[in-house]
Design an enzyme around this catalytic site. Structure first.
Site, PDB file in Angstrom:
ATOM      1  N   HIS A 147       3.277  10.395   2.718  1.00 46.64           N
ATOM      2  CA  HIS A 147       2.779  11.493   1.844  1.00 46.64           C
ATOM      3  C   HIS A 147       3.918  12.583   1.998  1.00 46.64           C
ATOM      4  O   HIS A 147       4.021  13.312   0.988  1.00 46.64           O
ATOM      5  CB  HIS A 147       1.560  11.730   2.072  1.00 46.64           C
ATOM      6  CG  HIS A 147       0.464  10.668   1.837  1.00 46.64           C
ATOM      7  ND1 HIS A 147       0.252  10.138   0.567  1.00 46.64           N
ATOM      8  CD2 HIS A 147      -0.312   9.930   2.699  1.00 46.64           C
ATOM      9  CE1 HIS A 147      -0.597   9.001   0.368  1.00 46.64           C
ATOM     10  NE2 HIS A 147      -0.846   8.794   1.932  1.00 46.64           N
ATOM     11  N   HIS A 173       0.746  -0.989  -0.183  1.00 46.32           N
ATOM     12  CA  HIS A 173       0.162   0.004   0.012  1.00 46.32           C
ATOM     13  C   HIS A 173       0.722   1.232  -0.041  1.00 46.32           C
ATOM     14  O   HIS A 173       0.583   2.246  -0.708  1.00 46.32           O
ATOM     15  CB  HIS A 173      -0.894   0.065   1.069  1.00 46.32           C
ATOM     16  CG  HIS A 173      -2.016   1.288   1.053  1.00 46.32           C
ATOM     17  ND1 HIS A 173      -2.979   1.169   0.162  1.00 46.32           N
ATOM     18  CD2 HIS A 173      -1.694   2.468   1.645  1.00 46.32           C
ATOM     19  CE1 HIS A 173      -3.669   2.377   0.432  1.00 46.32           C
ATOM     20  NE2 HIS A 173      -2.922   3.174   1.272  1.00 46.32           N
TER      21      HIS A 173
END
Length: 309
Positions: free
Chosen positions: A287, A260
């Site tokens: 992120h 993921h």
């Protein structure tokens, strides 16, 4: 190679992970050299936001572009699916401020992209190929990125969660043909001890056991089970922990968290604004680090492109 766009519109509706609000997303074809952009149709003054790292305003548990009232959150899974499908141009319209989390993966987007298919356009695809190795470190998170020159895009990803049930895991994407089956289905994940602080931060209102893997580092007390029941609106007796995972389903892969994280990276790195050729070795991606890396690469690529002209 020619640029591509999707053959026709498609639409998906679901809850935003953090807002918990229902949002409908319509993905439309776009002309050559348009790139990928987001547009909120629920605003009186409609603003089109290019999907670029320079437009990112927030990276808490997701990637958000735009500023003020004109933001679009949690774009990474849809961006990952578009990149994994090698779509160059698309306009994404939303009637809300967050891309729906759906099942927590990129699979629903991939299924729609496969259904409508892509079409070639007249313009040549502009792909940047790295002529030399590149290194980048993001000290705040201990993230490390390395690029080796290559003729295609590939990724070797390592995650490292010491003192947890996840531990150190690796995942690979050798070519885009592996993306749909090996990366796209892998769901977002969270540690149990992170859930309540995230709720206090007004996040994950749309989270559930249906769209995230919840990892548990220790045995749950009856009090914790009751609190979980209130959080997820379920009978505490329904909860179980199997191999460190609190969920109604099992992980698809033993290394689903690493896969993921690779999925997220495929979405975030597309914020450079063009496809890239290179072998990416990434350690502890996230992120914030991914976007910092993309922002580092944009002027690097611009400079090399100018020198080659």
């Amino acid at each position: 190679m020619k640029q591509t766009t999707i053959s026709k519109d498609f639409r998906l509706t679901g809850l935003g992970l953090h807002t918990g609000r229902t949002v409908t997303v319509t993905v439309r074809p776009a002309p050559a050299d348009f790139g990928i952009a987001f547009r909120r149709t629920d605003r009186f003054n409609i603003v089109t936001l290019p999907a670029l790292a320079t437009q990112v305003s927030e990276t808490s548990r997701g990637t958000t572009i735009g500023t003020g009232r004109h933001t679009v959150a949690t774009i990474e899974h849809l961006m990952s699916a578009l990149h994994g499908s090698q779509v160059d141009n698309a306009l994404i319209e939303l009637d809300g401020g967050e891309v729906p989390i759906l099942d927590g993966s990129a699979r629903p987007w991939m299924l729609q992209l496969a259904r409508v298919g892509t079409v070639q356009q007249e313009a040549e695809r502009r792909v940047f190929s790295f002529p030399e190795p590149v290194d980048f470190e993001f000290a705040p998170t201990g993230s490390v990125y390395h690029i080796d020159p290559a003729d295609t895009f590939s990724v070797h990803c390592t995650v490292d969660f010491p003192n947890s049930v996840i531990g150190k895991q690796t995942a690979n994407l050798d070519n885009f043909s592996q993306y749909a089956s090996g990366i796209a289905p892998c769901r977002t994940f969270v540690f149990l001890h992170e859930i309540e602080p995230l709720l206090h931060l007004n996040l994950i209102k749309g989270g559930s056991l249906d769209n995230a893997l919840v990892f548990v580092n220790k045995e749950l007390s009856p009090r914790q089970l009751r609190r979980l029941g209130r959080t997820f609106h379920k009978d505490p007796a329904q909860f179980r922990v199997h191999d460190g995972v609190l969920n109604t389903t099992d992980p698809y892969y033993p290394n689903e968290p690493a896969r993921h994280k690779l999925l997220d990276f495929v979405g975030d790195i597309r914020l450079v604004g063009m496809p890239l050729n290179g072998h990416f070795t990434i350690y502890k991606p996230g992120h914030k680090a991914n976007v910092a890396f993309a922002n580092y690469l944009i002027p690097y690529i611009d400079q090399l492109n100018k020198q080659s002209q």
